[in-house]
Scaffold this active site. Structure first.
Site, PDB file in Angstrom:
ATOM      1  N   LYS A  22     -17.385 -19.475   0.358  1.00 19.67           N
ATOM      2  CA  LYS A  22     -17.882 -20.382  -0.693  1.00 19.67           C
ATOM      3  C   LYS A  22     -17.008 -21.625  -0.813  1.00 19.67           C
ATOM      4  O   LYS A  22     -17.502 -22.752  -0.819  1.00 19.67           O
ATOM      5  CB  LYS A  22     -17.912 -19.660  -2.041  1.00 19.67           C
ATOM      6  CG  LYS A  22     -18.121 -20.583  -3.227  1.00 19.67           C
ATOM      7  CD  LYS A  22     -18.118 -19.846  -4.549  1.00 19.67           C
ATOM      8  CE  LYS A  22     -16.819 -19.791  -5.273  1.00 19.67           C
ATOM      9  NZ  LYS A  22     -16.401 -21.001  -6.004  1.00 19.67           N
ATOM     10  N   ASN A  23     -15.698 -21.419  -0.963  1.00 18.91           N
ATOM     11  CA  ASN A  23     -14.844 -22.564  -1.286  1.00 18.91           C
ATOM     12  C   ASN A  23     -14.621 -23.499  -0.092  1.00 18.91           C
ATOM     13  O   ASN A  23     -14.149 -24.618  -0.273  1.00 18.91           O
ATOM     14  CB  ASN A  23     -13.521 -22.091  -1.905  1.00 18.91           C
ATOM     15  CG  ASN A  23     -13.743 -21.568  -3.321  1.00 18.91           C
ATOM     16  OD1 ASN A  23     -14.790 -21.814  -3.921  1.00 18.91           O
ATOM     17  ND2 ASN A  23     -12.789 -20.831  -3.848  1.00 18.91           N
ATOM     18  N   ARG A 399     -23.222 -17.069  -8.422  1.00 16.05           N
ATOM     19  CA  ARG A 399     -22.692 -18.370  -7.991  1.00 16.05           C
ATOM     20  C   ARG A 399     -21.892 -18.223  -6.696  1.00 16.05           C
ATOM     21  O   ARG A 399     -21.766 -19.181  -5.941  1.00 16.05           O
ATOM     22  CB  ARG A 399     -21.755 -18.948  -9.067  1.00 16.05           C
ATOM     23  CG  ARG A 399     -22.456 -19.567 -10.252  1.00 16.05           C
ATOM     24  CD  ARG A 399     -21.450 -20.248 -11.159  1.00 16.05           C
ATOM     25  NE  ARG A 399     -20.451 -20.935 -10.360  1.00 16.05           N
ATOM     26  CZ  ARG A 399     -19.138 -20.947 -10.602  1.00 16.05           C
ATOM     27  NH1 ARG A 399     -18.653 -20.332 -11.647  1.00 16.05           N
ATOM     28  NH2 ARG A 399     -18.317 -21.585  -9.823  1.00 16.05           N
TER      29      ARG A 399
HETATM   30  C1  EPZ Z   1      -9.905 -23.916  -6.317  1.00 16.70           C
HETATM   31  O1  EPZ Z   1      -9.990 -24.489  -7.614  1.00 16.70           O
HETATM   32  C2  EPZ Z   1     -10.994 -22.875  -6.246  1.00 16.70           C
HETATM   33  N1  EPZ Z   1     -12.274 -23.523  -6.471  1.00 16.70           N
HETATM   34  C3  EPZ Z   1     -10.759 -21.781  -7.282  1.00 16.70           C
HETATM   35  O2  EPZ Z   1     -11.680 -20.752  -7.000  1.00 16.70           O
HETATM   36  C4  EPZ Z   1      -9.349 -21.191  -7.128  1.00 16.70           C
HETATM   37  O3  EPZ Z   1      -9.072 -20.330  -8.210  1.00 16.70           O
HETATM   38  C5  EPZ Z   1      -8.289 -22.302  -7.088  1.00 16.70           C
HETATM   39  O4  EPZ Z   1      -8.636 -23.300  -6.096  1.00 16.70           O
HETATM   40  C6  EPZ Z   1      -6.899 -21.780  -6.739  1.00 16.70           C
HETATM   41  O5  EPZ Z   1      -6.916 -21.135  -5.496  1.00 16.70           O
HETATM   42  C7  EPZ Z   1     -12.879 -24.166  -5.477  1.00 16.70           C
HETATM   43  O6  EPZ Z   1     -12.402 -24.221  -4.357  1.00 16.70           O
HETATM   44  C8  EPZ Z   1     -14.180 -24.812  -5.788  1.00 16.70           C
HETATM   45  P1  EPZ Z   1      -6.364 -25.960  -7.945  1.00 16.70           P
HETATM   46  P2  EPZ Z   1      -9.206 -25.829  -7.924  1.00 16.70           P
HETATM   47  O7  EPZ Z   1      -6.533 -27.422  -8.009  1.00 16.70           O
HETATM   48  O8  EPZ Z   1      -9.166 -26.646  -6.686  1.00 16.70           O
HETATM   49  C9  EPZ Z   1      -3.510 -27.121 -11.657  1.00 16.70           C
HETATM   50  C10 EPZ Z   1     -13.297 -19.118  -7.482  1.00 16.70           C
HETATM   51  O9  EPZ Z   1     -13.292 -18.098  -8.211  1.00 16.70           O
HETATM   52  N2  EPZ Z   1      -3.970 -28.496 -11.406  1.00 16.70           N
HETATM   53  O10 EPZ Z   1      -5.742 -25.375  -6.719  1.00 16.70           O
HETATM   54  O11 EPZ Z   1      -9.828 -26.419  -9.135  1.00 16.70           O
HETATM   55  C11 EPZ Z   1      -4.634 -26.227 -12.200  1.00 16.70           C
HETATM   56  O12 EPZ Z   1      -4.760 -26.350 -13.587  1.00 16.70           O
HETATM   57  C12 EPZ Z   1     -12.680 -20.400  -7.970  1.00 16.70           C
HETATM   58  O13 EPZ Z   1     -13.822 -19.166  -6.365  1.00 16.70           O
HETATM   59  C13 EPZ Z   1      -3.444 -29.529 -12.135  1.00 16.70           C
HETATM   60  O14 EPZ Z   1      -2.606 -29.354 -13.006  1.00 16.70           O
HETATM   61  O15 EPZ Z   1      -7.765 -25.259  -8.226  1.00 16.70           O
HETATM   62  C14 EPZ Z   1      -4.172 -24.870 -11.725  1.00 16.70           C
HETATM   63  O16 EPZ Z   1      -3.217 -24.368 -12.640  1.00 16.70           O
HETATM   64  C15 EPZ Z   1     -12.288 -20.361  -9.370  1.00 16.70           C
HETATM   65  N3  EPZ Z   1      -3.887 -30.794 -11.866  1.00 16.70           N
HETATM   66  C16 EPZ Z   1      -3.461 -25.145 -10.387  1.00 16.70           C
HETATM   67  O17 EPZ Z   1      -3.138 -26.540 -10.416  1.00 16.70           O
HETATM   68  C17 EPZ Z   1      -4.806 -31.051 -10.895  1.00 16.70           C
HETATM   69  O18 EPZ Z   1      -5.158 -32.215 -10.691  1.00 16.70           O
HETATM   70  C18 EPZ Z   1      -4.273 -24.875  -9.131  1.00 16.70           C
HETATM   71  O19 EPZ Z   1      -5.536 -25.515  -9.235  1.00 16.70           O
HETATM   72  C19 EPZ Z   1      -5.347 -29.986 -10.157  1.00 16.70           C
HETATM   73  C20 EPZ Z   1      -4.910 -28.701 -10.431  1.00 16.70           C
END
Ligand code: EPZ
Length: 430
Positions: A22-23, A399
């Site tokens: 998916k991702n 989803r």
């Molecule tokens: C991706 O989300 C995945 N989604 C998520 O999978 C997954 O949990 C996550 O990566 C971590 O592996 C998709 O790929 C669509 P991040 P993403 O940016 O990219 C902080 C699932 O169940 N952060 O790696 O949104 C954030 O708050 C989903 O399949 C900032 O602070 O995650 C978090 O604590 C849910 N500022 C951490 O970094 C930013 O600009 C990691 O988030 C971006 C992120």
């Protein structure tokens, strides 16, 4: 209202085929915006997040043709529109990839803030920091993120991510492939889907080095041209079924996987007394004896994935002894705990730490999926429980999991989909 009804306590046996990731899919499909020609994308999972992202591309003017169940041809050559409709974008988190892809293609993008699962704050400041460093002006207003490259084209530069972010790494990569000069992303995410996006773009003519390490270098090229690409298997879907076998017992061959991507999950299951045998593109998972406690901390790849945290919690609930689970990525990913408690689980949560006291048996209950992975974890808990579990709000699960009911029924689980229109009316009236 659609719900899953599970009669638990039946060991699993047989084979499950894993779908495309998916991702990876939700980033690779928007990446087709950067390509001049037809991208044939294979091993696409049939899930609603993919439908949503394909609908957005079609709305922008892309030609999307279904070749077969898992293959689509996407041609974005004739798109002239860089504004994404709000109602479509809010359905999914991955709509943020349209900012990077549209900036790369047109030097401008208008995209509503993304939707997706609720784990507390989900900022995109690191994405924006990258776009700004590359010469874009970014403003938020009127329900939209407005981004525009000052000289009409993104400029290569060095971007240091303050937090390891999957989304920011991939979004900056998308904005950089057609930029002027070299972009260097430092402290980049290393997840398999980051590498898959880089491989897709390189196969279409991009020049990306270092994906899978924490420094990724992207040399801008003039043009990407069409080709054929097959998406990697879904690490988390595979891990979810591994956890399902651990919960229900039995023996299942999980096919179409990359065992290397599963090592972090395999290691924990082995610690808990589950047998896992790696094959070339499959893992054989067997559980006959009791599960034993362990501690788990979620971390960016190659650490234990946060997207497997609720599923491992489900099996720790029935493991002998006390386990400590620490969420190292999201602020609030324990919203499912109250539902597990209805099934007799003993879990105490304090901030990012959950202490789980294993019980002999969970008991079936009526529960509600609150997000994608939590919903999958509830299915796992239902398979292990004695009695009947009814799970509502299963649209969250659909989803991200293709045919979960069919795949589990195929290995002997007693799970079925029940649609009750009467209850739907009642729920609306109530
Ligand atoms: C991706 O989300 C995945 N989604 C998520 O999978 C997954 O949990 C996550 O990566 C971590 O592996 C998709 O790929 C669509 P991040 P993403 O940016 O990219 C902080 C699932 O169940 N952060 O790696 O949104 C954030 O708050 C989903 O399949 C900032 O602070 O995650 C978090 O604590 C849910 N500022 C951490 O970094 C930013 O600009 C990691 O988030 C971006 C992120």
């Amino acid at each position: 209202m659609t719900k899953y009804v599970i009669h638990g306590g039946k060991p699993l046996s047989g084979e499950i085929e894993i779908s495309g990731a998916k991702n990876a899919a939700v980033a690779i499909i928007p990446a087709a915006l950067l390509v001049d020609g037809v991208c044939r994308i294979e091993n696409i999972p049939q899930i609603s997040d993919v439908t949503s992202i394909l609908n957005i591309l079609q709305d922008l003017g892309a030609d999307v043709r279904t070749v077969n169940r898992t293959t689509v041809d996407v041609d974005c050559s004739h798109i002239r529109n860089a504004k994404v409709p709000e109602e479509l974008a809010r359905k999914i988190r991955a709509s943020y990839y349209l900012i990077g892809a549209l900036l790369g293609r047109f030097g401008c993008a208008e995209v509503p803030p993304p939707g997706g699962c609720d784990f507390g704050g989900r900022p995109i400041d690191q994405h924006i920091k990258g776009f700004v460093a590359m010469g874009a002006g970014v403003e938020v207003g009127g329900g939209y993120i407005h981004a525009r490259a000052k000289n009409g084209r993104m400029q290569g530069t060095q971007v240091y991510l303050d937090i390891v972010s999957v989304g920011a790494t991939m979004n900056i990569m998308l904005a950089a492939v057609l930029a002027d000069g070299m972009t260097v992303i430092e402290n980049a995410a290393k997840e398999p889907h980051v590498v898959d996006l880089a491989n897709f773009l390189n196969s279409m003519g991009a020049d990306i080095m270092g994906a899978g390490t924490d420094v990724i270098k992207i040399r801008g090229v003039q043009r990407l041209s069409g080709g054929v690409y097959s998406i990697i298997p879904d690490q988390i879907e595979a891990g979810t079924y591994m956890a399902a076998v651990a919960a229900a017992g039995g023996e299942v061959l999980i096919r179409n996987v990359i065992p290397k991507h599963l090592e972090c999950i395999t290691a924990k299951l082995l610690e808990m007394g589950v047998e896992v045998e790696e094959q070339d593109d499959a893992v054989l998972v067997r559980r006959s004896g009791p599960l034993t406690r362990t501690n788990v901390k979620t971390l960016p790849y190659p650490g234990f994935p946060t997207d497997m945290q609720p599923q491992i919690a489900a099996i720790l609930c029935i493991a002998e002894g006390t386990s400590v689970l620490t969420e190292g990525v999201w602020d609030n990913r324990y919203r499912y705990v109250d539902e597990f408690r209805r099934m007799g689980a003993q879990i105490q949560v304090d901030g990012k730490i959950a202490v789980i006291e294993g019980v002999q048996r969970l008991t079936g209950a009526r529960i509600q999926a609150c997000d994608l992975r939590a919903g999958a974890a509830m299915v796992i808990a239902g398979l292990a429980a004695c009695g009947t579990t009814e799970i509502g709000c299963v649209h969250h699960i659909e989803r991200g999991y293709e045919d979960i009911v069919r795949k589990l029924s195929g290995v002997g689980a007693d799970i079925r989909v029940v649609v009750t229109p009467g209850e739907e009316k009642q729920a609306q009236v109530g």
